[in-house]
Write a protein that holds these residues in place. Structure first.
Motif, PDB file in Angstrom:
ATOM      1  N   SER A   1    -110.505 -51.902   4.173  1.00 57.72           N
ATOM      2  CA  SER A   1    -109.195 -51.714   4.797  1.00 57.72           C
ATOM      3  C   SER A   1    -109.342 -51.667   6.313  1.00 57.72           C
ATOM      4  O   SER A   1    -110.350 -51.202   6.837  1.00 57.72           O
ATOM      5  CB  SER A   1    -108.551 -50.404   4.320  1.00 57.72           C
ATOM      6  OG  SER A   1    -108.392 -50.388   2.921  1.00 57.72           O
TER       7      SER A   1
ATOM      8  N   SER B   1     -97.428 -51.497   6.129  1.00 53.67           N
ATOM      9  CA  SER B   1     -97.656 -52.501   5.087  1.00 53.67           C
ATOM     10  C   SER B   1     -96.301 -53.027   4.600  1.00 53.67           C
ATOM     11  O   SER B   1     -95.257 -52.716   5.172  1.00 53.67           O
ATOM     12  CB  SER B   1     -98.491 -51.903   3.953  1.00 53.67           C
ATOM     13  OG  SER B   1     -97.899 -50.728   3.448  1.00 53.67           O
TER      14      SER B   1
ATOM     15  N   ASP C   1    -100.100 -54.340  -0.027  1.00 56.47           N
ATOM     16  CA  ASP C   1     -99.874 -52.913  -0.228  1.00 56.47           C
ATOM     17  C   ASP C   1     -98.383 -52.660  -0.047  1.00 56.47           C
ATOM     18  O   ASP C   1     -97.808 -53.045   0.976  1.00 56.47           O
ATOM     19  CB  ASP C   1    -100.684 -52.104   0.791  1.00 56.47           C
ATOM     20  CG  ASP C   1    -100.324 -50.634   0.778  1.00 56.47           C
ATOM     21  OD1 ASP C   1    -100.241 -50.064  -0.323  1.00 56.47           O
ATOM     22  OD2 ASP C   1    -100.107 -50.056   1.855  1.00 56.47           O
TER      23      ASP C   1
ATOM     24  N   GLU D   1    -101.799 -51.281  -3.939  1.00 55.80           N
ATOM     25  CA  GLU D   1    -102.046 -52.709  -3.770  1.00 55.80           C
ATOM     26  C   GLU D   1    -101.799 -53.448  -5.080  1.00 55.80           C
ATOM     27  O   GLU D   1    -102.226 -53.001  -6.145  1.00 55.80           O
ATOM     28  CB  GLU D   1    -103.486 -52.958  -3.311  1.00 55.80           C
ATOM     29  CG  GLU D   1    -103.773 -52.472  -1.899  1.00 55.80           C
ATOM     30  CD  GLU D   1    -105.157 -52.873  -1.410  1.00 55.80           C
ATOM     31  OE1 GLU D   1    -105.775 -53.769  -2.035  1.00 55.80           O
ATOM     32  OE2 GLU D   1    -105.628 -52.292  -0.426  1.00 55.80           O
TER      33      GLU D   1
ATOM     34  N   SER E   1    -104.642 -54.742   3.852  1.00 59.64           N
ATOM     35  CA  SER E   1    -104.951 -53.387   3.400  1.00 59.64           C
ATOM     36  C   SER E   1    -105.140 -52.473   4.608  1.00 59.64           C
ATOM     37  O   SER E   1    -105.991 -52.736   5.464  1.00 59.64           O
ATOM     38  CB  SER E   1    -106.223 -53.374   2.540  1.00 59.64           C
ATOM     39  OG  SER E   1    -106.493 -52.070   2.079  1.00 59.64           O
TER      40      SER E   1
ATOM     41  N   ASN F   1    -105.943 -48.666   6.195  1.00 62.49           N
ATOM     42  CA  ASN F   1    -106.472 -47.314   6.054  1.00 62.49           C
ATOM     43  C   ASN F   1    -105.484 -46.359   6.734  1.00 62.49           C
ATOM     44  O   ASN F   1    -105.153 -46.545   7.904  1.00 62.49           O
ATOM     45  CB  ASN F   1    -107.850 -47.232   6.711  1.00 62.49           C
ATOM     46  CG  ASN F   1    -108.475 -45.857   6.591  1.00 62.49           C
ATOM     47  OD1 ASN F   1    -107.910 -44.855   7.006  1.00 62.49           O
ATOM     48  ND2 ASN F   1    -109.673 -45.803   6.045  1.00 62.49           N
TER      49      ASN F   1
END
Length: 323
Positions: A134, A175, A212, A243, A278, A280
């Motif tokens: 990520s 996301s 995501d 995801e 992705s 974090n």
């Protein structure tokens, strides 16, 4: 001041803000929105009569207008942007004009007016594509479409105004959003409304692109946390923590609408289609206490139910946009 406040995410933020979902009490809000095809005054209908709301129909690229409006505001939350990748493939100039030049106009006005904080809303698409792991907020931007390149440019401009001029800037990158009031060109409302109407849905390529998914209410909670408590000059990721491949998402939407795979038609993959995104979200979780609250199963169920109950909102939009 909230730019793009008649759009999907901006209007959710305004409805929550004026509904005191964030404990902001007597906040007064100016919405600046050009009302392009995806801006919709119906999105603000639940709060249209609130005396704390002032709506201004205008373009963020109009420097005279923006400079006249900005004085007296404590903060700017900047949603206004051209966002749909497919449209960017055919007309990238407008994306650069709105996303880069418009942001620069706002930043100048905020700096000259002494605005306390400028929160710039961005996207995970600025990073390009990632096969595994990520992105963190320190990951380099590597956009692959005109849309994401223009958003990356606006992010870098906003951060540069902090470093050069000392403007209190915070950037958020989210996301994929979904939820009520989303314009039906985006994948979830497009699929849901087509399926509810007995139509078919287009699935790009092999359907294994991964995203995501973030409910719009969670996104707005993260934005408010960054506005209230974020550190100046920092980037914060806002993610949903779920995801799915596009095939898995399609399967969920088929089940939610009572349709089968016969309703799915494969189409050629989109040019430059990013394989996986992705984010974090440890930074915003640890520093600001953000945590997504809406599970994907619950969020999809609520979203499908909303579109079932609100045909009067989306049917004219689909007709106007020929979707």
């Amino acid at each position: 001041m909230v730019t793009g406040g008649a759009g999907f995410i901006g209007s959710e933020y305004i409805r929550n803000l004026l509904g005191d979902a964030y404990g902001t009490g007597g906040v007064e809000v100016t919405v600046l929105d050009k009302l392009t095809y995806s801006g919709n005054m119906a999105n603000l209908a639940p709060v249209a009569d609130d005396p704390r709301l002032t709506f201004v129909h205008g373009d963020i690229c109009d420097a005279d207008l923006v400079n006249g409006l900005m004085p007296g505001h404590d903060a700017v939350v900047h949603f206004a942007a051209e966002t749909h990748v497919d449209r960017a493939l055919h007309g990238p100039a407008q994306f650069v004009q709105t996303n880069v030049v418009g942001t620069q106009v706002l930043l100048d006005a905020a700096r000259n007016s002494g605005v306390g904080r400028f929160l710039h809303v961005s996207t995970d698409e600025v990073y390009g594509s990632i096969d595994e792991g990520s992105w963190t907020e320190e990951s380099p931007v590597a956009p692959r479409s005109a849309y994401s390149a223009a958003k990356a440019g606006s992010d870098l401009l906003a951060l540069a105004y902090h470093r050069t001029y000392g403007l209190d800037v915070v950037v958020t990158r989210c996301s994929n959003n979904y939820g009520h009031y989303q314009f039906p060109e985006k994948v979830i409302p497009l699929f849901v409304t087509n399926l509810l109407d007995g139509g078919t849905v287009p699935l790009y390529g092999d359907g294994l692109n991964v995203r995501d998914w973030l409910h719009v209410s969670d996104h707005c909670n993260g934005i408010q946390a960054a506005l209230d408590k974020g550190r100046a000059g920092e980037v914060y990721h806002i993610g949903g923590g779920t995801e799915l491949t596009n095939r898995e998402l399609t399967e969920m939407l088929l089940a939610a609408t009572g349709r089968t795979w016969d309703a799915v038609r494969p189409v050629a993959d989109r040019k430059g289609h990013d394989r996986r995104y992705s984010l974090n979200i440890d930074k915003i979780r640890n520093e600001l206490g953000y945590e997504p609250q809406v599970t994907l199963a619950d969020g999809i169920a609520r979203t499908v139910a909303w579109y079932q109950d609100n045909r009067g909102w989306w049917e004219p939009l689909k007709e106007r946009a020929a979707l």
